[in-house]
Scaffold this motif. Structure first.
Motif, PDB file in Angstrom:
ATOM      1  N   MET A 163       0.838  -1.190   0.000  1.00  0.00           N
ATOM      2  CA  MET A 163       0.000   0.000   0.000  1.00  0.00           C
ATOM      3  C   MET A 163       0.880   1.250   0.000  1.00  0.00           C
ATOM      4  O   MET A 163       1.897   1.303   0.678  1.00  0.00           O
ATOM      5  N   ILE A 164       0.460   2.220  -0.764  1.00  0.00           N
ATOM      6  CA  ILE A 164       1.135   3.509  -0.823  1.00  0.00           C
ATOM      7  C   ILE A 164       0.137   4.584  -0.416  1.00  0.00           C
ATOM      8  O   ILE A 164      -1.016   4.552  -0.853  1.00  0.00           O
ATOM      9  N   ASP A 165       0.566   5.510   0.423  1.00  0.00           N
ATOM     10  CA  ASP A 165      -0.250   6.679   0.717  1.00  0.00           C
ATOM     11  C   ASP A 165      -0.117   7.641  -0.445  1.00  0.00           C
ATOM     12  O   ASP A 165       1.003   8.006  -0.824  1.00  0.00           O
ATOM     13  N   VAL A 166      -1.235   8.053  -1.013  1.00  0.00           N
ATOM     14  CA  VAL A 166      -1.231   9.025  -2.095  1.00  0.00           C
ATOM     15  C   VAL A 166      -1.891  10.292  -1.561  1.00  0.00           C
ATOM     16  O   VAL A 166      -3.001  10.243  -1.029  1.00  0.00           O
ATOM     17  N   VAL A 167      -1.181  11.410  -1.689  1.00  0.00           N
ATOM     18  CA  VAL A 167      -1.628  12.683  -1.143  1.00  0.00           C
ATOM     19  C   VAL A 167      -1.862  13.653  -2.295  1.00  0.00           C
ATOM     20  O   VAL A 167      -1.053  13.726  -3.223  1.00  0.00           O
ATOM     21  N   TYR A 168      -2.978  14.380  -2.198  1.00  0.00           N
ATOM     22  CA  TYR A 168      -3.344  15.334  -3.248  1.00  0.00           C
ATOM     23  C   TYR A 168      -3.419  16.730  -2.650  1.00  0.00           C
ATOM     24  O   TYR A 168      -3.993  16.923  -1.572  1.00  0.00           O
ATOM     25  N   PHE A 169      -2.890  17.725  -3.366  1.00  0.00           N
ATOM     26  CA  PHE A 169      -2.907  19.107  -2.905  1.00  0.00           C
ATOM     27  C   PHE A 169      -3.608  20.007  -3.912  1.00  0.00           C
ATOM     28  O   PHE A 169      -3.622  19.724  -5.110  1.00  0.00           O
ATOM     29  N   ALA A 170      -4.136  21.115  -3.409  1.00  0.00           N
ATOM     30  CA  ALA A 170      -4.713  22.201  -4.211  1.00  0.00           C
ATOM     31  C   ALA A 170      -5.821  21.679  -5.130  1.00  0.00           C
ATOM     32  O   ALA A 170      -6.686  20.932  -4.695  1.00  0.00           O
ATOM     33  N   TRP A 171      -5.786  22.071  -6.409  1.00  0.00           N
ATOM     34  CA  TRP A 171      -6.870  21.691  -7.311  1.00  0.00           C
ATOM     35  C   TRP A 171      -6.901  20.195  -7.594  1.00  0.00           C
ATOM     36  O   TRP A 171      -7.945  19.660  -7.973  1.00  0.00           O
ATOM     37  N   VAL A 172      -5.802  19.491  -7.403  1.00  0.00           N
ATOM     38  CA  VAL A 172      -5.814  18.030  -7.577  1.00  0.00           C
ATOM     39  C   VAL A 172      -6.746  17.425  -6.526  1.00  0.00           C
ATOM     40  O   VAL A 172      -7.607  16.599  -6.834  1.00  0.00           O
ATOM     41  N   ARG A 173      -6.601  17.877  -5.281  1.00  0.00           N
ATOM     42  CA  ARG A 173      -7.470  17.411  -4.192  1.00  0.00           C
ATOM     43  C   ARG A 173      -8.933  17.773  -4.472  1.00  0.00           C
ATOM     44  O   ARG A 173      -9.835  16.968  -4.252  1.00  0.00           O
ATOM     45  N   GLU A 174      -9.157  18.985  -4.965  1.00  0.00           N
ATOM     46  CA  GLU A 174     -10.526  19.420  -5.253  1.00  0.00           C
ATOM     47  C   GLU A 174     -11.180  18.542  -6.316  1.00  0.00           C
ATOM     48  O   GLU A 174     -12.349  18.185  -6.195  1.00  0.00           O
ATOM     49  N   ARG A 175     -10.448  18.193  -7.346  1.00  0.00           N
ATOM     50  CA  ARG A 175     -11.012  17.372  -8.417  1.00  0.00           C
ATOM     51  C   ARG A 175     -11.262  15.936  -7.982  1.00  0.00           C
ATOM     52  O   ARG A 175     -12.252  15.318  -8.378  1.00  0.00           O
ATOM     53  N   ILE A 176     -10.365  15.397  -7.165  1.00  0.00           N
ATOM     54  CA  ILE A 176     -10.517  14.006  -6.733  1.00  0.00           C
ATOM     55  C   ILE A 176     -11.491  13.893  -5.562  1.00  0.00           C
ATOM     56  O   ILE A 176     -12.214  12.919  -5.439  1.00  0.00           O
ATOM     57  N   GLY A 177     -11.493  14.909  -4.699  1.00  0.00           N
ATOM     58  CA  GLY A 177     -12.475  14.932  -3.620  1.00  0.00           C
ATOM     59  C   GLY A 177     -11.984  14.405  -2.281  1.00  0.00           C
ATOM     60  O   GLY A 177     -12.737  14.376  -1.320  1.00  0.00           O
ATOM     61  N   VAL A 178     -10.727  13.993  -2.212  1.00  0.00           N
ATOM     62  CA  VAL A 178     -10.144  13.545  -0.945  1.00  0.00           C
ATOM     63  C   VAL A 178      -8.721  14.087  -0.835  1.00  0.00           C
ATOM     64  O   VAL A 178      -8.042  14.244  -1.843  1.00  0.00           O
TER      65      VAL A 178
END
Length: 82
Positions: free
Chosen positions: A1-16
């Motif tokens: 398992m890998i933790d995947v982290v999203y920031f800024a508009w990437v987070r907004e588009r994915i929703g988490v």
């Protein structure tokens, strides 16, 4: 398992802000391909990777970087200064 982290508009588009991903991807590019295949929100977020930067275990890297032994992958837009 890998933790995947999203920031800024990437987070907004994915929703988490982050998620754990079970992956067989060998590189960051392979991981992106797996994520894009999941559903439309990932396809939208990763549709133009030239607008993204990536860090592996908090070190800036490129999309060809190997994932073996990696604990965290973070995606974010380029930083701007001022």
């Amino acid at each position: 398992m890998i933790d995947v982290v999203y920031f800024a508009w990437v987070r907004e588009r994915i929703g988490v802000p982050r998620e754990q991903v079970a992956t067989k991807a060998a590189t960051v590019s392979d991981l992106i391909a797996e994520l894009r295949a999941r559903e439309e929100r990932y396809e939208l977020a990763f549709s133009d990777i030239s607008a993204l930067r990536v860090a592996i275990d908090q070190t800036l890297t490129d999309f060809d970087a190997p994932l073996e032994g990696v604990r965290e992958v973070a995606f974010f837009p380029p930083m701007t200064g001022g």
